[in-house]
Design an enzyme around this catalytic site. Sequence first.
Site, PDB file in Angstrom:
ATOM      1  CB  CYS A 132      -0.944   0.011   1.191  1.00 36.07           C
ATOM      2  SG  CYS A 132      -2.194  -1.283   1.138  1.00 36.07           S
ATOM      3  CG  HIS A 256      -2.537   3.865   2.792  1.00 36.92           C
ATOM      4  ND1 HIS A 256      -3.137   3.632   1.569  1.00 36.92           N
ATOM      5  CD2 HIS A 256      -2.660   2.711   3.496  1.00 36.92           C
ATOM      6  CE1 HIS A 256      -3.588   2.385   1.543  1.00 36.92           C
ATOM      7  NE2 HIS A 256      -3.319   1.805   2.706  1.00 36.92           N
ATOM      8  CG  ASN A 286      -6.598  -0.013   1.956  1.00 42.40           C
ATOM      9  OD1 ASN A 286      -5.973   0.401   0.984  1.00 42.40           O
ATOM     10  ND2 ASN A 286      -6.009  -0.576   2.990  1.00 42.40           N
TER      11      ASN A 286
END
Lengths: 331, 80
Positions: A132, A256, A286
């Site tokens: 990520c 993030h 996400n």
Amino acid sequence: MSTVEKEIRKRTVGSSSSPNYGIGRGSSIIGWGSSLPDLVVTNADFEQRLDTTDEWITERTGIKERRWGGTTCSLATAAARSAMEMGGITADQLDLVILSTATSDQTVPATSALIAGELGYSCGTFDLDAACAGFTYAFVVGHSMLQSGLNNVLIIGCDTLSNIIDKQDRSTAVLFADGAGALLIQATTGESCLRGWDLGIDTSALHLLWCEKQGFITMEGKEVFRKAVRATIESANSALEQSKLTSSDIALFVPHQANKRIIDAAAQRLNIPEDRLAIVLDRTGNTSSASIPLALCEAADQGRISKGDNVLLAGFGAGMTWASMVVRWGK
Amino acid sequence: MNQEEAFETFKSCAVEVLQVTPEQVVKDARFADDLDADSLDLVELVMALEENFNITVDESELEGVETVGQAFDLVIGKVG
């Protein structure tokens, strides 16, 4: 205009065939774009088939809905196309394209090769995987190639996590989703758009978040939460320090987009108020490598950042990798 | 730091993280029932305690910790 400036001016509008390995090259973000699949999956949809509620998901994650569908190639291509159109750059003017993804469409060739087939570029291109945190890794690598002489570098972050989640697992199915975002950077005679950066990994978290080949994502949520907050803060502070800036100099913080409570805990400790946060998580879930560019592109489209503003990007991912950078916004 | 001072520090962490009043933070108080704290609230409280007391608490040590008193004992045991 000096000879050097003329030379750089010529190169920035010229073909990709003659990189010039100069020093002191500046850079600017000249285009951005994003893409999401059409299918919207709401928390109410999960209530129908899993033992969960909208209230539970919203309180613990901040996510209200997410998008599922498309391939990594199709989403990444759409985002890349928008960034190239905005920057006024055609496929033959690109010098390097990096795709950050953990969910390639095939084992080989790399998904960046499939994107090249769609967009028609023939410059260097490869996939990069730092989970990520990958988009910032890709930007730092791409920017260093630009400083080594390339003129137009395209950075894409794209993941299709709906392919690697167990849709019956209420602890992960509600979190992860699909999307893409892209930034186009160009060499200039001015200052560098990348002011400071920090990349790293804490392998004590290797066992906290993983996905076997052909398997599904497994996560120890609470431990990830704690490590993620700390990684985000420490990494963001390192990037700020390298940039010789403090959080009060930051016009927009783009974290993030994994969990609103991780974001709030990190932002609070970094002394960044809510009105300087970029959030798309409530509508995207996400999306791994896409999360930072999705949030950044939306903020840019809404006019929340202007030329010259300092933007802080900070993320973490499985590993636990982390990556932060401060960029001077362009266009 | 004596026990009283330590509990005051503990209390201020709980008040800030859990958004409760100082009067609610008594040793019998149960995190879930009395302080309306969910699992992530507890993670955040532990993070605040780690920072304020300069200690480290593993996830496994939190198993069975349901009251303010139990959490405080865990902290005090580490502060020494």
